[in-house]
Design a protein around this motif. Structure first.
Motif, PDB file in Angstrom:
ATOM      1  N   LEU A  59      33.084  50.474  50.934  1.00  0.00           N
ATOM      2  CA  LEU A  59      31.814  50.430  50.209  1.00  0.00           C
ATOM      3  C   LEU A  59      32.025  49.853  48.812  1.00  0.00           C
ATOM      4  O   LEU A  59      31.297  48.952  48.385  1.00  0.00           O
ATOM      5  CB  LEU A  59      31.209  51.836  50.128  1.00  0.00           C
ATOM      6  N   ILE A  60      33.018  50.355  48.099  1.00  0.00           N
ATOM      7  CA  ILE A  60      33.297  49.857  46.748  1.00  0.00           C
ATOM      8  C   ILE A  60      33.594  48.361  46.797  1.00  0.00           C
ATOM      9  O   ILE A  60      33.095  47.585  45.969  1.00  0.00           O
ATOM     10  CB  ILE A  60      34.457  50.641  46.087  1.00  0.00           C
ATOM     11  N   TYR A  61      34.389  47.956  47.749  1.00  0.00           N
ATOM     12  CA  TYR A  61      34.754  46.547  47.905  1.00  0.00           C
ATOM     13  C   TYR A  61      33.504  45.658  48.006  1.00  0.00           C
ATOM     14  O   TYR A  61      33.383  44.664  47.286  1.00  0.00           O
ATOM     15  CB  TYR A  61      35.628  46.409  49.154  1.00  0.00           C
ATOM     16  N   TRP A  62      32.589  46.035  48.876  1.00  0.00           N
ATOM     17  CA  TRP A  62      31.390  45.219  49.058  1.00  0.00           C
ATOM     18  C   TRP A  62      30.420  45.354  47.907  1.00  0.00           C
ATOM     19  O   TRP A  62      29.778  44.372  47.510  1.00  0.00           O
ATOM     20  CB  TRP A  62      30.738  45.524  50.407  1.00  0.00           C
ATOM     21  N   TYR A  63      30.306  46.549  47.320  1.00  0.00           N
ATOM     22  CA  TYR A  63      29.399  46.735  46.193  1.00  0.00           C
ATOM     23  C   TYR A  63      29.897  45.992  44.947  1.00  0.00           C
ATOM     24  O   TYR A  63      29.113  45.655  44.074  1.00  0.00           O
ATOM     25  CB  TYR A  63      29.233  48.214  45.877  1.00  0.00           C
ATOM     26  N   LEU A  64      31.200  45.747  44.879  1.00  0.00           N
ATOM     27  CA  LEU A  64      31.746  44.960  43.767  1.00  0.00           C
ATOM     28  C   LEU A  64      31.408  43.476  43.888  1.00  0.00           C
ATOM     29  O   LEU A  64      31.642  42.708  42.965  1.00  0.00           O
ATOM     30  CB  LEU A  64      33.275  45.107  43.704  1.00  0.00           C
ATOM     31  N   GLY A  65      30.876  43.064  45.016  1.00  0.00           N
ATOM     32  CA  GLY A  65      30.472  41.667  45.199  1.00  0.00           C
ATOM     33  C   GLY A  65      31.521  40.810  45.872  1.00  0.00           C
ATOM     34  O   GLY A  65      31.711  39.649  45.499  1.00  0.00           O
ATOM     35  N   ALA A  66      32.185  41.361  46.872  1.00  0.00           N
ATOM     36  CA  ALA A  66      33.215  40.591  47.582  1.00  0.00           C
ATOM     37  C   ALA A  66      32.670  39.280  48.127  1.00  0.00           C
ATOM     38  O   ALA A  66      33.363  38.261  48.103  1.00  0.00           O
ATOM     39  CB  ALA A  66      33.812  41.435  48.713  1.00  0.00           C
ATOM     40  N   ALA A  67      31.417  39.292  48.585  1.00  0.00           N
ATOM     41  CA  ALA A  67      30.820  38.067  49.145  1.00  0.00           C
ATOM     42  C   ALA A  67      30.642  36.984  48.079  1.00  0.00           C
ATOM     43  O   ALA A  67      30.678  35.790  48.396  1.00  0.00           O
ATOM     44  CB  ALA A  67      29.480  38.384  49.809  1.00  0.00           C
ATOM     45  N   TRP A  68      30.470  37.364  46.850  1.00  0.00           N
ATOM     46  CA  TRP A  68      30.333  36.416  45.742  1.00  0.00           C
ATOM     47  C   TRP A  68      31.700  35.853  45.337  1.00  0.00           C
ATOM     48  O   TRP A  68      31.846  34.676  45.023  1.00  0.00           O
ATOM     49  CB  TRP A  68      29.686  37.105  44.542  1.00  0.00           C
ATOM     50  N   HIS A  69      32.703  36.683  45.364  1.00  0.00           N
ATOM     51  CA  HIS A  69      34.028  36.304  44.877  1.00  0.00           C
ATOM     52  C   HIS A  69      34.826  35.433  45.847  1.00  0.00           C
ATOM     53  O   HIS A  69      35.915  34.988  45.498  1.00  0.00           O
ATOM     54  CB  HIS A  69      34.817  37.554  44.466  1.00  0.00           C
ATOM     55  N   VAL A  70      34.296  35.154  47.030  1.00  0.00           N
ATOM     56  CA  VAL A  70      35.004  34.280  47.972  1.00  0.00           C
ATOM     57  C   VAL A  70      35.102  32.849  47.459  1.00  0.00           C
ATOM     58  O   VAL A  70      35.904  32.063  47.952  1.00  0.00           O
ATOM     59  CB  VAL A  70      34.358  34.276  49.386  1.00  0.00           C
ATOM     60  N   ALA A 123      30.179  28.488  48.330  1.00  0.00           N
ATOM     61  CA  ALA A 123      31.285  27.783  48.993  1.00  0.00           C
ATOM     62  C   ALA A 123      32.490  28.719  49.078  1.00  0.00           C
ATOM     63  O   ALA A 123      32.918  29.288  48.075  1.00  0.00           O
ATOM     64  CB  ALA A 123      31.653  26.532  48.211  1.00  0.00           C
ATOM     65  N   VAL A 124      33.027  28.869  50.257  1.00  0.00           N
ATOM     66  CA  VAL A 124      34.139  29.798  50.480  1.00  0.00           C
ATOM     67  C   VAL A 124      35.469  29.098  50.224  1.00  0.00           C
ATOM     68  O   VAL A 124      35.859  28.198  50.951  1.00  0.00           O
ATOM     69  CB  VAL A 124      34.099  30.373  51.910  1.00  0.00           C
ATOM     70  N   ALA A 125      36.145  29.530  49.173  1.00  0.00           N
ATOM     71  CA  ALA A 125      37.471  28.997  48.859  1.00  0.00           C
ATOM     72  C   ALA A 125      38.555  29.917  49.405  1.00  0.00           C
ATOM     73  O   ALA A 125      39.653  29.472  49.729  1.00  0.00           O
ATOM     74  CB  ALA A 125      37.630  28.850  47.346  1.00  0.00           C
ATOM     75  N   ARG A 126      38.239  31.195  49.489  1.00  0.00           N
ATOM     76  CA  ARG A 126      39.175  32.198  50.001  1.00  0.00           C
ATOM     77  C   ARG A 126      38.365  33.210  50.801  1.00  0.00           C
ATOM     78  O   ARG A 126      37.679  34.054  50.238  1.00  0.00           O
ATOM     79  CB  ARG A 126      39.876  32.900  48.847  1.00  0.00           C
ATOM     80  N   PRO A 127      38.409  33.128  52.125  1.00  0.00           N
ATOM     81  CA  PRO A 127      37.586  34.024  52.942  1.00  0.00           C
ATOM     82  C   PRO A 127      37.996  35.494  52.810  1.00  0.00           C
ATOM     83  O   PRO A 127      39.139  35.810  52.491  1.00  0.00           O
ATOM     84  CB  PRO A 127      37.818  33.555  54.376  1.00  0.00           C
ATOM     85  N   VAL A 128      37.035  36.355  53.065  1.00  0.00           N
ATOM     86  CA  VAL A 128      37.287  37.790  53.107  1.00  0.00           C
ATOM     87  C   VAL A 128      38.201  38.062  54.304  1.00  0.00           C
ATOM     88  O   VAL A 128      37.961  37.543  55.391  1.00  0.00           O
ATOM     89  CB  VAL A 128      35.949  38.558  53.263  1.00  0.00           C
TER      90      VAL A 128
END
Length: 172
Positions: A59-70, A123-128
């Motif tokens: 939950l923390i991982y996704w709430y931190l914005g993992a989808a944005w940081h890719v 744009a995904v530079a580093r996928p989850v």
């Protein structure tokens, strides 16, 4: 007059005292309702606990914005290097089994606070990593759609009121 550093230290002491004695479910509620813009110390403390449930770590991982940081491959590129580093730390610990218990159910694909599809145009530079996309099929469902009665931003009202008083005191 009280310094900002003193106020922050006293605020952290209040939050830390609560978290240190709270249950895994209470940590999950806190993580779901915490102010992610101004609570990095508490979130980092949670992430550093091996007793943090895998569902809460996810939950923390996704709430931190993992989808944005890719879109970033390094902390230096990211708009928030601290968040980028914390996301990578969670990935590493999650994959290594640092978070042993997986009792709390969490599915990033149905999350209300952060999801893999939050930023479809990025744009995904580093996928989850694939592991971070898998639900935690825990047997405990902790309701996080809204703060439970008697809570504010994931904290019991007694703690929240003490924090508000602390910051009001600093304005005087």
């Amino acid at each position: 007059m009280t310094s900002d550093n003193d106020i922050e230290a006293r605020a952290w002491a209040l939050v830390h005292a609560y978290l240190a004695d709270a249950s895994p479910a209470a940590w999950h509620v806190f993580a779901a309702h915490s102010n992610y813009d101004g609570n990095s110390q508490a979130l980092r403390w949670l992430v550093d606990q091996p007793t943090l449930d895998r569902g809460t770590a996810l939950l923390i991982y996704w709430y931190l914005g993992a989808a944005w940081h890719v879109q970033f491959t390094s902390a230096e590129q990211a708009l928030s290097p601290e968040t980028f580093r914390l996301l990578r730390l969670i990935e590493e610990r999650y994959a290594a089994g640092f978070y042993e218990a997986g009792n709390i159910w969490f599915d990033p694909h149905t999350s209300e606070g952060g999801r893999p599809d939050d930023y479809p145009g990025v744009a995904v530079a580093r996928p989850v990593p694939a592991l971070m996309l898998k639900p935690v099929n825990g047997s405990e469902l902790v309701e996080v759609s809204e703060d439970p009665e008697g809570f504010d931003e994931g904290l019991p009202l007694s703690v929240a009121v003490a924090l508000y008083a602390l910051f009001e005191e600093s304005e005087d």
